[in-house]
Write a protein that holds these residues in place. Structure first.
Motif, short mmCIF file in Angstrom:
data_model
loop_
_atom_site.label_atom_id
_atom_site.label_comp_id
_atom_site.label_asym_id
_atom_site.label_seq_id
_atom_site.Cartn_x
_atom_site.Cartn_y
_atom_site.Cartn_z
N SER A 57 0.42 -0.80 0.14
CA SER A 57 -0.11 -0.03 -0.60
C SER A 57 0.39 1.37 0.04
O SER A 57 1.70 1.24 0.19
N PRO A 58 0.39 2.02 -0.71
CA PRO A 58 1.51 3.53 -0.81
C PRO A 58 1.07 3.94 0.56
O PRO A 58 0.45 4.26 1.88
N ASP A 59 2.73 5.03 0.48
CA ASP A 59 2.83 5.47 1.86
C ASP A 59 2.16 7.17 1.78
O ASP A 59 1.85 7.50 2.86
N ALA A 60 2.33 7.70 0.44
CA ALA A 60 1.54 8.95 0.06
C ALA A 60 0.33 8.90 -1.04
O ALA A 60 0.86 7.67 -1.74
N GLY A 61 -0.33 9.16 -1.06
CA GLY A 61 -1.45 9.30 -2.10
C GLY A 61 -2.75 7.95 -2.33
O GLY A 61 -2.38 7.74 -1.39
N THR A 62 -3.40 8.30 -3.42
CA THR A 62 -4.34 7.07 -3.18
C THR A 62 -4.44 6.90 -4.74
O THR A 62 -4.34 7.40 -6.00
N ILE A 63 -5.44 5.07 -4.30
CA ILE A 63 -5.68 4.61 -5.44
C ILE A 63 -6.95 4.34 -5.49
O ILE A 63 -8.16 3.77 -4.46
N PHE A 64 -7.63 4.28 -6.69
CA PHE A 64 -9.20 4.05 -6.42
C PHE A 64 -9.32 3.02 -7.79
O PHE A 64 -8.94 2.87 -8.77
N PHE A 65 -10.29 2.29 -7.51
CA PHE A 65 -11.35 1.52 -8.71
C PHE A 65 -12.31 1.55 -8.90
O PHE A 65 -13.56 1.95 -7.99
N LEU A 66 -12.61 2.50 -10.30
CA LEU A 66 -14.10 3.28 -10.97
C LEU A 66 -14.25 4.24 -9.58
O LEU A 66 -15.14 4.62 -9.50
N GLY A 67 -13.32 5.47 -9.07
CA GLY A 67 -13.45 6.05 -8.17
C GLY A 67 -13.69 5.53 -6.73
O GLY A 67 -13.06 7.06 -6.24
N ARG A 68 -13.61 4.90 -6.59
CA ARG A 68 -13.45 3.82 -4.82
C ARG A 68 -12.30 3.94 -4.29
O ARG A 68 -11.34 3.13 -4.98
N PRO A 69 -11.62 4.80 -3.02
CA PRO A 69 -10.52 4.49 -2.79
C PRO A 69 -10.24 3.14 -2.76
O PRO A 69 -10.96 2.87 -1.67
N LEU A 70 -9.26 2.34 -2.69
CA LEU A 70 -8.46 0.76 -2.03
C LEU A 70 -8.78 1.32 -0.69
O LEU A 70 -9.35 -0.22 0.04
N ASP A 71 -8.33 2.07 -0.04
CA ASP A 71 -8.05 2.35 1.14
C ASP A 71 -9.73 2.92 2.23
O ASP A 71 -10.04 2.49 2.96
N LYS A 72 -10.81 2.94 1.52
CA LYS A 72 -11.63 3.28 2.26
C LYS A 72 -12.57 2.30 2.25
O LYS A 72 -13.53 2.72 3.05
N MET A 73 -12.20 1.09 1.32
CA MET A 73 -12.89 0.04 1.33
C MET A 73 -13.26 -0.88 2.43
O MET A 73 -12.03 -1.35 2.70
N ARG A 74 -14.21 -1.60 2.43
CA ARG A 74 -14.32 -2.42 3.96
C ARG A 74 -14.25 -3.51 2.99
O ARG A 74 -14.33 -3.64 2.14
N ARG A 75 -14.91 -4.98 4.11
CA ARG A 75 -13.73 -6.23 3.97
C ARG A 75 -14.58 -6.89 2.38
O ARG A 75 -13.87 -7.36 1.31
N ARG A 76 -16.01 -6.59 2.83
CA ARG A 76 -16.35 -6.75 1.28
C ARG A 76 -16.41 -6.22 -0.03
O ARG A 76 -16.61 -7.47 -1.08
N GLU A 77 -16.31 -5.49 0.26
CA GLU A 77 -16.31 -4.80 -1.70
C GLU A 77 -14.77 -4.89 -1.38
O GLU A 77 -14.71 -4.74 -2.84
#
Ligand SMILES: Nc1ncnc2c1ncn2[C@@H]1O[C@H](COP(=O)(O)OP(=O)(O)O)[C@@H](O)[C@H]1O
Ligand SMILES: [Mg+2]
Length: 158
Positions: free
Chosen positions: A58-78
């Motif tokens: 995972s990044p030390d800085a910055g954000t990765i998105f999947f279809l506009g959703r930040p990966l680091d905001k996804m909960r387990r199911r998503e």
């Protein structure tokens, strides 16, 4: 035409190992229905980049998105749903040397599903036949040609 949301987007992604910065504010957009190639010289963090797609890093800085959703905001199911849509093929195939072709292919089904032994056998044998590996089902990876190893490694039935 409306602007399409990228399938995957990196925004200012930075990754460091100790005092070595291997990804420095990387920006990247990957769109659906296109083939994208990532090219760089050896040891320029291509593998590190790809490992971010699947959460191995995972990044030390910055954000990765999947279809506009930040990966680091996804909960387990998503996150699980996202991951289940990704397949990857390792450079060195990543097969288990001590397991036969059949067992290598069956492993994810045994570990991640509640399918019966018989159901697993049917699924695995169907794939083995489809990819013309029938003769190799009981062989170990070292007994196969490189092309056959690739075909075994490609299977992800989970
Ligand atoms: N887990 C890790 N810990 C420390 N350094 C790493 C790790 N993974 C990769 N690196 C370093 O990151 C750099 C890029 O590696 P890599 O992504 O494998 O290069 P490429 O795939 O472009 O050949 C290398 O200097 C490598 O040593
Ligand atoms: Mg690499």
């Amino acid at each position: 035409m409306p602007v399409e949301t990228p399938l995957i987007e990196f925004r200012d992604v930075t990754k460091r190992f100790g005092d070595q910065t291997v990804l420095d504010q990387v920006n990247l957009k990957i769109y659906e229905n296109q083939i994208t190639t990532i090219m760089a010289k050896a040891v320029r963090a291509k593998s590190v980049l790809l490992k971010h797609f699947i959460g191995l890093l995972s990044p030390d800085a910055g954000t990765i998105f999947f279809l506009g959703r930040p990966l680091d905001k996804m909960r387990r199911r998503e996150w699980d749903r996202y991951r289940s849509q990704i397949s990857y093929l390792f450079q060195n195939n990543a097969l288990f040397d001590s397991m036969t072709v059949f067992d290598n292919i069956a492993l994810p089904l045994r570990q991640t599903t509640n399918l019966s032994r018989k159901e697993i056998e049917q699924k695995v044998m169907a794939r083995i036949e489809q990819t013309e590996l029938t003769e190799a089902a009981d062989k170990y990876p070292s007994q196969l040609s490189g092309g056959m190893q690739k075909r075994v490694a490609w299977h992800d039935l989970s």
